[in-house]
Design an enzyme around this catalytic site. Structure first.
Site, PDB file in Angstrom:
ATOM      1  N   CYS A  35      32.994  43.477  40.768  1.00 25.51           N
ATOM      2  CA  CYS A  35      32.326  42.831  39.631  1.00 25.51           C
ATOM      3  C   CYS A  35      31.694  41.503  40.042  1.00 25.51           C
ATOM      4  CB  CYS A  35      33.302  42.620  38.477  1.00 25.51           C
ATOM      5  SG  CYS A  35      34.653  41.519  38.906  1.00 25.51           S
ATOM      6  N   ASP A  37      33.167  38.637  40.307  1.00 23.73           N
ATOM      7  CA  ASP A  37      33.788  37.456  39.688  1.00 23.73           C
ATOM      8  C   ASP A  37      34.630  36.681  40.701  1.00 23.73           C
ATOM      9  OD1 ASP A  37      32.588  38.245  37.432  1.00 23.73           O
ATOM     10  OD2 ASP A  37      34.376  38.984  36.423  1.00 23.73           O
ATOM     11  N   CYS A  60      34.371  37.113  33.835  1.00 24.61           N
ATOM     12  CA  CYS A  60      34.337  37.695  32.496  1.00 24.61           C
ATOM     13  C   CYS A  60      35.380  37.046  31.579  1.00 24.61           C
ATOM     14  CB  CYS A  60      34.613  39.190  32.601  1.00 24.61           C
ATOM     15  SG  CYS A  60      36.322  39.502  33.049  1.00 24.61           S
ATOM     16  N   CYS A 104      41.148  42.054  36.149  1.00 26.71           N
ATOM     17  CA  CYS A 104      40.818  40.639  35.916  1.00 26.71           C
ATOM     18  C   CYS A 104      42.104  39.801  35.989  1.00 26.71           C
ATOM     19  CB  CYS A 104      40.152  40.460  34.568  1.00 26.71           C
ATOM     20  SG  CYS A 104      38.910  41.716  34.203  1.00 26.71           S
TER      21      CYS A 104
HETATM   22 FE1  FES Z   1      35.698  41.219  37.093  1.00 32.78          FE
HETATM   23 FE2  FES Z   1      36.819  40.727  34.852  1.00 32.78          FE
HETATM   24  S1  FES Z   1      35.212  42.094  35.173  1.00 32.78           S
HETATM   25  S2  FES Z   1      37.251  39.818  36.738  1.00 32.78           S
END
Ligand code: FES
Length: 127
Positions: A35, A37, A60, A104
């Protein structure tokens, strides 16, 4: 049912412990390649106790809520206890995360562990 629990929304909209700690005793940064992040944790440790903890999360809503909750869960706790914090415990404290958002909370567990490892390494180097 709403996608996110009230607790997730609360910690996402008003996250606790956002920021950085200058001269932190331990810093841990982790990311999720899928993702994209990124989460960074800063720890201030005295007498083997987490005196302060701050985070920066570029991610997110679940990642931000997980960081906020995880920091609240380890603040004031002994290092040994912080080391055992699991992503499952963080997700439970948030009254659950959707299954596809569990990763996450893993970031929060990993970032804290990495910051604690950094603390250990720094301690070793001081010896
Ligand atoms: Fe990647 Fe939440 S979608 S940390």
């Amino acid at each position: 049912m709403a996608l996110y629990s009230e607790k997730v929304m609360e910690h996402f909209l008003n996250p606790k412990n956002v920021g950085i700690i200058e001269n932190a005793d331990g810093v841990g940064e982790v990311g999720n390649a899928r993702c994209g992040d990124i989460m960074k944790m800063y720890l201030k440790i005295e007498d083997d106790t987490i005196k302060d903890v701050k985070f920066e999360t570029f991610g997110c809503a679940s990642a931000i809520a997980s960081s906020s909750m995880a920091t609240e869960m380890i603040k004031g706790k002994p290092v040994s206890e912080a080391m055992t914090l699991t992503n499952k415990a963080v997700a439970e404290a948030l009254d659950g995360l959707p299954a596809h958002k569990m990763h996450c909370s893993v970031l929060a567990e990993e970032a804290i562990k990495k910051a604690l490892e950094d603390y250990d390494n720094k301690k070793e180097n001081k010896k």
